[in-house]
Design a protein around this motif. Structure first.
Motif: not given
Length: 244
Positions: A43-46, A48-57, A61-68, A73-79
């Motif tokens: 799914g879509a995250g903040p 322009g990221s993509t949620l590569t992990n969504w396993d509540p709770p 993990t959200s990943l974006v390759e070009d940070v708006e 910054q050209t790659l950003n991941q929050i895990d």
């Protein structure tokens, strides 16, 4: 020159994994800023990221390759990984921010590293004192004059804090329009100040240390909270600090 980075933190908090998950995904602005998540893997995250992990709770993990809006910054991941502790009423969390900075690497990394500690502290304050309460959120920057090297020290003085006012101190802080705030200094170092009142978390960011204006965020949990009113009042206060 572009270069990878990783900022990792681990901590425990007096909240269930479900409460932590709700805090980081509800996007209300209770501890950070309003964000939207499409609640599924892929799914879509903040930003322009993509949620590569969504396993509540347990894991997000959200990943974006070009940070708006962030050319450095050209790659950003929050895990974020969450596990229960003891009888499930306490949680352990591991937070990892990684990616690539392409400009001014040392300055960008230093700013991100120090902001991480303050943001995650605010998350724990929110979970401990305000979890689940409706919030009015506002954030804004100071004028151009607030980028000088001594700008953040001026903010502390305007609040009525002395140089030796430390974390944990209860203070009568000087707010907008002569308002006196009965508050606890829940965070303080040369870069950030956190004030906690009975109904709000007020955060002061010394971003002048990284070449940007000083900033303020207000997380107001009062029943009659008004985000625009807070912004107008505190923006006027902040502008006044640097009007001389």
């Amino acid at each position: 020159m572009s270069k990878e980075f990783e900022i990792a933190r681990e901590f425990e908090v007096d909240a269930t994994p479900e409460q932590v998950w709700e805090a980081i995904t509800s996007g209300t602005g209770g501890w950070l800023w309003p964000m939207e998540f499409e609640p599924r893997q892929g799914g879509a995250g903040p930003f322009g990221s993509t949620l590569t992990n969504w396993d509540p709770p347990h894991r997000l993990t959200s990943l974006v390759e070009d940070v708006e809006g962030i050319s450095q910054q050209t790659l950003n991941q929050i895990d974020e990984t969450i596990e229960p502790r003891e009888d499930g009423r306490r949680s352990w969390m591991r937070y990892v921010h990684s990616g690539i900075f392409v400009e001014d690497w040392d300055n960008q990394y230093d700013g991100a590293d120090k902001h991480t500690d303050f943001y995650l502290h605010t998350l724990r304050e929110y979970l401990t004192h305000f979890a689940g309460r409706p919030v009015a959120f506002s954030t804004f920057d100071g004028p151009g004059a607030s980028v000088t090297s001594d700008a953040f020290a001026a903010v502390g003085r305007a609040l009525g804090l002395s140089d030796d006012t430390a974390e944990g101190a209860r203070v009568q802080a000087q707010g907008p329009d002569g308002q006196v705030l009965d508050a606890v200094v829940d965070y303080r170092n040369p870069y950030f100040i956190g004030l906690r009142t009975d109904n709000a978390l007020i955060r002061f960011f010394g971003r002048n240390h990284w070449g940007a204006p000083v900033g303020i965020s207000v997380h107001d949990f009062a029943a009659d909270a008004d985000a625009k009113r807070n912004e107008t009042a505190w923006q006027g206060w902040l502008n006044g600090v640097f009007s001389a």
